[in-house]
Design an enzyme around this catalytic site. Structure first.
Site, PDB file in Angstrom:
ATOM      1  N   ILE A  35      27.209  -2.367  30.950  1.00 25.49           N
ATOM      2  CA  ILE A  35      27.691  -2.792  30.889  1.00 25.49           C
ATOM      3  C   ILE A  35      28.571  -3.064  32.585  1.00 25.49           C
ATOM      4  O   ILE A  35      28.953  -3.572  32.886  1.00 25.49           O
ATOM      5  CB  ILE A  35      29.254  -3.404  30.349  1.00 25.49           C
ATOM      6  N   ASP A  53      24.760  -7.295  29.385  1.00 28.41           N
ATOM      7  CA  ASP A  53      25.518  -7.035  28.279  1.00 28.41           C
ATOM      8  C   ASP A  53      25.054  -7.325  27.186  1.00 28.41           C
ATOM      9  O   ASP A  53      24.039  -8.659  27.287  1.00 28.41           O
ATOM     10  CB  ASP A  53      26.346  -7.807  28.744  1.00 28.41           C
ATOM     11  N   TYR A 142      34.563  -0.076  12.065  1.00 23.55           N
ATOM     12  CA  TYR A 142      33.262   0.779  13.053  1.00 23.55           C
ATOM     13  C   TYR A 142      32.663   0.941  11.654  1.00 23.55           C
ATOM     14  O   TYR A 142      31.119   0.917  12.040  1.00 23.55           O
ATOM     15  CB  TYR A 142      33.584   2.117  13.421  1.00 23.55           C
TER      16      TYR A 142
HETATM   17  P1  NAD Z   1      29.989   5.775  24.971  1.00 19.42           P
HETATM   18  O1  NAD Z   1      31.702   5.039  24.089  1.00 19.42           O
HETATM   19  O2  NAD Z   1      30.617   6.708  24.906  1.00 19.42           O
HETATM   20  O3  NAD Z   1      29.403   4.721  25.553  1.00 19.42           O
HETATM   21  C1  NAD Z   1      28.888   3.419  24.559  1.00 19.42           C
HETATM   22  C2  NAD Z   1      28.254   2.828  25.944  1.00 19.42           C
HETATM   23  O4  NAD Z   1      28.744   1.534  26.166  1.00 19.42           O
HETATM   24  C3  NAD Z   1      29.766   2.790  27.302  1.00 19.42           C
HETATM   25  O5  NAD Z   1      28.779   2.909  28.174  1.00 19.42           O
HETATM   26  C4  NAD Z   1      29.793   1.223  27.762  1.00 19.42           C
HETATM   27  O6  NAD Z   1      30.021   0.731  28.775  1.00 19.42           O
HETATM   28  C5  NAD Z   1      28.529   0.891  26.452  1.00 19.42           C
HETATM   29  N1  NAD Z   1      28.767  -0.381  26.332  1.00 19.42           N
HETATM   30  C6  NAD Z   1      30.001  -1.203  25.685  1.00 19.42           C
HETATM   31  N2  NAD Z   1      29.243  -2.199  25.169  1.00 19.42           N
HETATM   32  C7  NAD Z   1      28.682  -2.879  25.932  1.00 19.42           C
HETATM   33  C8  NAD Z   1      27.824  -4.061  25.622  1.00 19.42           C
HETATM   34  N3  NAD Z   1      28.733  -4.885  25.168  1.00 19.42           N
HETATM   35  N4  NAD Z   1      26.775  -3.614  26.344  1.00 19.42           N
HETATM   36  C9  NAD Z   1      25.800  -2.803  27.305  1.00 19.42           C
HETATM   37  N5  NAD Z   1      26.886  -2.080  26.891  1.00 19.42           N
HETATM   38  C10 NAD Z   1      27.633  -1.690  26.469  1.00 19.42           C
HETATM   39  O7  NAD Z   1      29.514   5.916  22.819  1.00 19.42           O
HETATM   40  P2  NAD Z   1      28.297   6.982  22.579  1.00 19.42           P
HETATM   41  O8  NAD Z   1      28.884   8.291  22.221  1.00 19.42           O
HETATM   42  O9  NAD Z   1      27.281   7.154  23.956  1.00 19.42           O
HETATM   43  O10 NAD Z   1      27.488   7.014  21.602  1.00 19.42           O
HETATM   44  C11 NAD Z   1      26.382   5.749  21.470  1.00 19.42           C
HETATM   45  C12 NAD Z   1      25.787   5.269  20.161  1.00 19.42           C
HETATM   46  O11 NAD Z   1      26.505   6.475  19.029  1.00 19.42           O
HETATM   47  C13 NAD Z   1      27.043   4.004  19.681  1.00 19.42           C
HETATM   48  O12 NAD Z   1      25.735   3.628  18.613  1.00 19.42           O
HETATM   49  C14 NAD Z   1      28.447   5.048  18.389  1.00 19.42           C
HETATM   50  O13 NAD Z   1      28.503   4.479  17.354  1.00 19.42           O
HETATM   51  C15 NAD Z   1      26.951   6.320  17.980  1.00 19.42           C
HETATM   52  N6  NAD Z   1      26.832   7.788  17.664  1.00 19.42           N
HETATM   53  C16 NAD Z   1      28.558   8.552  18.451  1.00 19.42           C
HETATM   54  C17 NAD Z   1      29.025   9.935  18.498  1.00 19.42           C
HETATM   55  C18 NAD Z   1      29.111  10.275  19.050  1.00 19.42           C
HETATM   56  O14 NAD Z   1      30.343  11.503  18.876  1.00 19.42           O
HETATM   57  N7  NAD Z   1      29.502  10.232  20.300  1.00 19.42           N
HETATM   58  C19 NAD Z   1      28.572  10.050  16.895  1.00 19.42           C
HETATM   59  C20 NAD Z   1      28.179   9.614  15.891  1.00 19.42           C
HETATM   60  C21 NAD Z   1      27.623   7.292  16.029  1.00 19.42           C
HETATM   61  N1  SER Z   2      32.798  10.253  16.829  1.00 23.54           N
HETATM   62  C1  SER Z   2      32.043   8.920  16.686  1.00 23.54           C
HETATM   63  C2  SER Z   2      33.867   8.870  16.489  1.00 23.54           C
HETATM   64  O1  SER Z   2      34.451   9.484  15.888  1.00 23.54           O
HETATM   65  C3  SER Z   2      31.630   9.432  15.234  1.00 23.54           C
HETATM   66  O2  SER Z   2      30.701   8.508  15.108  1.00 23.54           O
HETATM   67  O3  SER Z   2      34.041   7.917  16.501  1.00 23.54           O
END
Ligand code: NAD
Ligand code: SER
Length: 316
Positions: A35, A53, A142
């Site tokens: 986004i 988006d 979440y």
């Molecule tokens: P992040 O927050 O770093 O990145 C998410 C990205 O999504 C951002 O760049 C944001 O700009 C974009 N975004 C937000 N709203 C949007 C929209 N409406 N349309 C398009 N893009 C949009 O998250 P992440 O850590 O890279 O996580 C990615 C996935 O992995 C998520 O589903 C998260 O729940 C899952 N996850 C992450 C972790 C972790 O520790 N990072 C752990 C468990 C699960």
């Molecule tokens: N690292 C993620 C959070 O804390 C786990 O899904 O939201």
């Protein structure tokens, strides 16, 4: 798998997964989207890049049609701590955004990777050696969106034959892009502060054990799951995966082996502490091991050494 779309590509996972997918499948075959608008200085690194988006299905459909996408890594989401500040927005992006991805995939025959999380569990889940199939009654928005996502992906696979796959990621630790507002972010911040100040104030209490994983393992897990033989996947949309179960003092003690003067103190944030207390201490990931050969490469010691080496270069 030929033409791939990554949503949320500028986030903590996407910024590294997109590069790895480009190395593996060819640069121009992997389309990044988010986004966010790119800075001019970032344009060259990120092309091909689209602003999209995920709550607007037509924006996703246009890219999928134009680029003949056959696989979507759907990473766009709101993380746990940010979701508690605006639960309706988190529901909209995490659930309606995923529904749009699934509907577009139904129309155009795409395979879909969607991360779930340790957040899909709650206080009534067994927290030690959390089984693959167990009670899921999360009390955060979440977590509610993550359980809904797991169920939606199962539904689209069973009803429409979409090749949906997913992982319950633990907290992810990385040096390239800062985390997006989760409960496990302390495990990244602690390394930055170790290098900058040799001390860190942790918002979780000592003894708060959570599953964690280093980003190269998280990327490897996503790619290996998407390349796995589908005949072997019983738990296709929600595999428990972990690499280590650690509390803040474990990371601090490991950092001290490199920076002996490093110190940690604790000032608990009640919101994030309550979320962390409701999540597993350590998940049983034996189904991932058995069904598609999951095996992490990094433990706390090797991850800490690698994090500090890379962050020292980045921060100096
Ligand atoms: P992040 O927050 O770093 O990145 C998410 C990205 O999504 C951002 O760049 C944001 O700009 C974009 N975004 C937000 N709203 C949007 C929209 N409406 N349309 C398009 N893009 C949009 O998250 P992440 O850590 O890279 O996580 C990615 C996935 O992995 C998520 O589903 C998260 O729940 C899952 N996850 C992450 C972790 C972790 O520790 N990072 C752990 C468990 C699960
Ligand atoms: N690292 C993620 C959070 O804390 C786990 O899904 O939201």
């Amino acid at each position: 798998m030929r033409n791939i779309l990554v949503t949320g590509a500028l986030g903590q996972i996407g910024s590294e997964l997109t590069l790895k997918l480009r190395e593996r499948y060819g640069h121009d075959n992997v389309i990044a989207s988010d986004i966010k608008r790119l800075q001019n200085s970032e344009l060259e690194e990120w092309q091909p890049y689209y602003i999209a988006d995920c709550t607007h299905a037509n924006e996703l459909a246009d890219i999928v049609k134009e680029q003949q996408i056959d696989t979507i890594y759907h990473l766009a989401a709101i993380l746990s701590a940010v979701a508690e500040r605006d639960p309706l927005n988190a529901w909209n992006i995490n659930v309606n955004g995923l529904l749009n991805v699934l509907e577009v995939s139904k129309s155009f025959g795409c395979a879909v990777f969607t991360p779930s999380s340790i957040g899909a569990f709650g206080p009534s889940t067994p927290s030690i050696n959390t089984p693959q199939d167990t009670i899921q009654r999360p009390e955060t928005m979440y977590g509610i969106t993550k359980v809904s996502g797991e169920l939606l992906c199962d539904y689209y696979h069973k009803k429409y034959g979409i090749d949906t796959r997913g992982l319950r990621y633990p907290g992810l630790i990385s040096y390239k892009t800062l985390p997006g507002g989760g409960t496990t972010d302390y495990a990244v911040e602690i390394y930055y502060e170790a290098i900058r100040k040799q001390k860190y104030t942790c918002y979780l209490n000592p003894g708060t054990y959570l599953d964690m994983m280093y980003m190269p393992d998280a990327i490897k897990a996503a790619i290996e799951l998407m390349e796995a033989n589908p005949d072997n996947l019983i738990h296709r949309n929600a595999f428990n995966v972990s690499a280590m179960s650690v509390a803040p003092e474990d990371i601090a003690n490991e950092i001290k082996t490199i920076y002996p003067d490093f110190s940690i103190e604790y000032k608990s944030d009640p919101v994030r502490q309550a979320i962390a207390d409701s999540w597993p201490n350590n998940m049983d990931d034996s189904c991932a091991c058995e069904e598609w050969g999951w095996k992490p490469s990094f433990n706390l010691k090797t991850m800490t050494k690698d994090m500090i080496e890379h962050l020292t270069i980045k921060l100096h």
